[in-house]
Design a protein around this motif. Structure first.
Motif, PDB file in Angstrom:
ATOM      1  N   ASP A  33      37.232  38.009  34.539  1.00 26.26           N
ATOM      2  CA  ASP A  33      37.103  37.344  33.240  1.00 26.26           C
ATOM      3  C   ASP A  33      37.375  38.322  32.100  1.00 26.26           C
ATOM      4  OD1 ASP A  33      36.398  34.941  34.432  1.00 26.26           O
ATOM      5  OD2 ASP A  33      34.249  35.178  34.054  1.00 26.26           O
ATOM      6  N   ALA A  34      37.989  37.815  31.036  1.00 31.27           N
ATOM      7  CA  ALA A  34      38.223  38.614  29.838  1.00 31.27           C
ATOM      8  C   ALA A  34      36.885  39.115  29.310  1.00 31.27           C
ATOM      9  CB  ALA A  34      38.935  37.786  28.779  1.00 31.27           C
ATOM     10  N   GLY A  35      36.913  40.302  28.719  1.00 33.14           N
ATOM     11  CA  GLY A  35      35.709  40.910  28.175  1.00 33.14           C
ATOM     12  C   GLY A  35      35.786  42.408  28.377  1.00 33.14           C
ATOM     13  N   ASP A  36      34.780  43.114  27.946  1.00 28.05           N
ATOM     14  CA  ASP A  36      34.730  44.566  28.078  1.00 28.05           C
ATOM     15  C   ASP A  36      33.861  44.947  29.271  1.00 28.05           C
ATOM     16  OD1 ASP A  36      36.271  44.687  25.820  1.00 28.05           O
ATOM     17  OD2 ASP A  36      34.692  45.472  24.518  1.00 28.05           O
ATOM     18  N   TYR A  37      34.390  45.852  30.089  1.00 24.92           N
ATOM     19  CA  TYR A  37      33.672  46.393  31.240  1.00 24.92           C
ATOM     20  C   TYR A  37      33.580  47.895  31.015  1.00 24.92           C
ATOM     21  CZ  TYR A  37      34.575  41.797  33.155  1.00 24.92           C
ATOM     22  OH  TYR A  37      34.625  40.434  33.342  1.00 24.92           O
ATOM     23  N   ARG A  38      32.390  48.393  30.817  1.00 22.29           N
ATOM     24  CA  ARG A  38      32.190  49.781  30.407  1.00 22.29           C
ATOM     25  C   ARG A  38      31.606  50.611  31.545  1.00 22.29           C
ATOM     26  NH1 ARG A  38      33.529  49.707  24.960  1.00 22.29           N
ATOM     27  NH2 ARG A  38      33.362  51.976  25.069  1.00 22.29           N
ATOM     28  N   GLY A  39      32.244  51.756  31.801  1.00 21.13           N
ATOM     29  CA  GLY A  39      31.748  52.684  32.802  1.00 21.13           C
ATOM     30  C   GLY A  39      31.848  52.176  34.227  1.00 21.13           C
ATOM     31  N   THR A  43      37.692  52.009  43.475  1.00 17.26           N
ATOM     32  CA  THR A  43      38.750  52.333  44.419  1.00 17.26           C
ATOM     33  C   THR A  43      39.100  51.052  45.153  1.00 17.26           C
ATOM     34  OG1 THR A  43      37.967  54.597  44.701  1.00 17.26           O
ATOM     35  CG2 THR A  43      39.365  53.709  46.443  1.00 17.26           C
ATOM     36  N   TRP A  44      40.374  50.682  45.098  1.00 20.09           N
ATOM     37  CA  TRP A  44      40.880  49.494  45.767  1.00 20.09           C
ATOM     38  C   TRP A  44      41.599  49.957  47.037  1.00 20.09           C
ATOM     39  CZ3 TRP A  44      39.608  44.798  43.711  1.00 20.09           C
ATOM     40  CH2 TRP A  44      39.130  44.795  42.393  1.00 20.09           C
ATOM     41  N   SER A  45      40.984  49.737  48.192  1.00 18.32           N
ATOM     42  CA  SER A  45      41.539  50.219  49.458  1.00 18.32           C
ATOM     43  C   SER A  45      42.330  49.159  50.208  1.00 18.32           C
ATOM     44  CB  SER A  45      40.410  50.720  50.358  1.00 18.32           C
ATOM     45  OG  SER A  45      39.734  51.783  49.722  1.00 18.32           O
ATOM     46  N   ALA A  46      42.040  47.897  49.977  1.00 15.29           N
ATOM     47  CA  ALA A  46      42.721  46.813  50.698  1.00 15.29           C
ATOM     48  C   ALA A  46      44.161  46.688  50.231  1.00 15.29           C
ATOM     49  CB  ALA A  46      41.977  45.496  50.491  1.00 15.29           C
ATOM     50  N   SER A  47      44.997  46.176  51.102  1.00 13.02           N
ATOM     51  CA  SER A  47      46.406  45.923  50.785  1.00 13.02           C
ATOM     52  C   SER A  47      46.608  44.440  50.499  1.00 13.02           C
ATOM     53  CB  SER A  47      47.283  46.359  51.961  1.00 13.02           C
ATOM     54  OG  SER A  47      47.197  47.753  52.152  1.00 13.02           O
ATOM     55  N   ASN A  48      47.793  44.116  49.999  1.00 10.84           N
ATOM     56  CA  ASN A  48      48.178  42.723  49.732  1.00 10.84           C
ATOM     57  C   ASN A  48      47.185  42.033  48.807  1.00 10.84           C
ATOM     58  OD1 ASN A  48      50.432  42.955  51.577  1.00 10.84           O
ATOM     59  ND2 ASN A  48      48.898  42.879  53.201  1.00 10.84           N
ATOM     60  N   LEU A  49      46.825  42.728  47.719  1.00  9.76           N
ATOM     61  CA  LEU A  49      45.883  42.196  46.733  1.00  9.76           C
ATOM     62  C   LEU A  49      46.612  41.760  45.472  1.00  9.76           C
ATOM     63  CD1 LEU A  49      43.019  44.876  46.689  1.00  9.76           C
ATOM     64  CD2 LEU A  49      42.964  42.621  47.793  1.00  9.76           C
ATOM     65  N   THR A  50      46.052  40.762  44.815  1.00 11.09           N
ATOM     66  CA  THR A  50      46.415  40.423  43.447  1.00 11.09           C
ATOM     67  C   THR A  50      45.141  40.570  42.628  1.00 11.09           C
ATOM     68  OG1 THR A  50      48.143  38.888  44.129  1.00 11.09           O
ATOM     69  CG2 THR A  50      47.285  38.635  41.890  1.00 11.09           C
ATOM     70  N   ILE A  51      45.201  41.399  41.585  1.00 13.74           N
ATOM     71  CA  ILE A  51      44.045  41.633  40.709  1.00 13.74           C
ATOM     72  C   ILE A  51      44.497  41.259  39.304  1.00 13.74           C
ATOM     73  CG2 ILE A  51      42.302  43.276  39.965  1.00 13.74           C
ATOM     74  CD1 ILE A  51      43.379  45.107  42.314  1.00 13.74           C
ATOM     75  N   CYS A  52      43.879  40.242  38.715  1.00 18.14           N
ATOM     76  CA  CYS A  52      44.390  39.753  37.436  1.00 18.14           C
ATOM     77  C   CYS A  52      43.275  39.374  36.473  1.00 18.14           C
ATOM     78  CB  CYS A  52      45.312  38.561  37.669  1.00 18.14           C
ATOM     79  SG  CYS A  52      44.550  37.188  38.544  1.00 18.14           S
ATOM     80  N   GLY A  53      43.638  39.392  35.191  1.00 13.26           N
ATOM     81  CA  GLY A  53      42.738  38.934  34.150  1.00 13.26           C
ATOM     82  C   GLY A  53      42.706  37.418  34.131  1.00 13.26           C
ATOM     83  N   ALA A  54      41.568  36.859  33.775  1.00 16.78           N
ATOM     84  CA  ALA A  54      41.402  35.407  33.686  1.00 16.78           C
ATOM     85  C   ALA A  54      40.867  35.057  32.302  1.00 16.78           C
ATOM     86  CB  ALA A  54      40.441  34.920  34.766  1.00 16.78           C
ATOM     87  N   GLY A  55      41.541  34.145  31.606  1.00 21.26           N
ATOM     88  CA  GLY A  55      41.091  33.735  30.280  1.00 21.26           C
ATOM     89  C   GLY A  55      41.324  34.796  29.217  1.00 21.26           C
TER      90      GLY A  55
END
Length: 173
Positions: A33-39, A43-55
């Protein structure tokens, strides 16, 4: 993508991206989700991922933290897409704090994302890696020593950048 949908946000099952990264499996789609994520670093170890912003575009601020002492996100899996995410203010002791540290031998696609005030926007891309950057912005990155950059890709098999904006690097390129 054929896997599960992992939803991230203050009102979701996974409150921060690192919680989703810890359980992500091959083929999953992670929607942040859109917004601020602080600190929050991951580590993304898996393959064949889609990581995306929403809204909208989520904004990740390092706030002095780093994954593996390398950056906000370390991507170790291959065939990963990052879409609509902003990475801010990554710093580490060796002065190579990256928004994304690419440590894989496969394909990494970054689109519609932003890299701001990091020591390196994107760092990595060794060996057989293929990195594609589309429609993204890189600004004010670098440590100021000429050895850090808005983007730094090593001996990757292929780097393609289209429709992107690079500006105000602190020495370097």
């Amino acid at each position: 993508a054929t896997g599960r949908q992992l939803l991230v946000g203050p009102t979701r099952t996974y409150k921060v991206p690192s919680a989703a990264a810890a359980i992500a499996q091959s083929g999953d789609v992670v929607k942040i989700d859109a917004g601020d994520y602080r600190g929050d670093v991951a580590t993304w170890s898996a393959s064949n991922l889609t990581i995306c912003g929403a809204g909208g575009r989520p904004r990740l601020f390092a706030d002095g933290k780093s994954a593996q002492g390398k950056g906000i996100w370390v991507i170790g899996g291959s065939n990963v897409t990052v879409d609509r995410i902003a990475f801010h203010e990554s710093t580490v002791p060796d002065q190579n704090g990256a928004g994304i540290r690419a440590e894989h031998g496969g394909f990494l696609l970054i689109r519609n994302s932003g890299f701001f005030d990091n020591e390196d926007g994107i760092l990595g891309g060794e060996g057989s890696a293929t990195i594609t950057v589309e429609g993204s912005e890189f600004a004010r990155s670098g440590y100021g020593d000429g050895q850090s950059h808005n983007i730094y890709v090593g001996t990757a098999a292929k780097l393609t950048v289209t429709g992107s904006f690079f500006h105000e690097a602190k020495i370097g390129h």
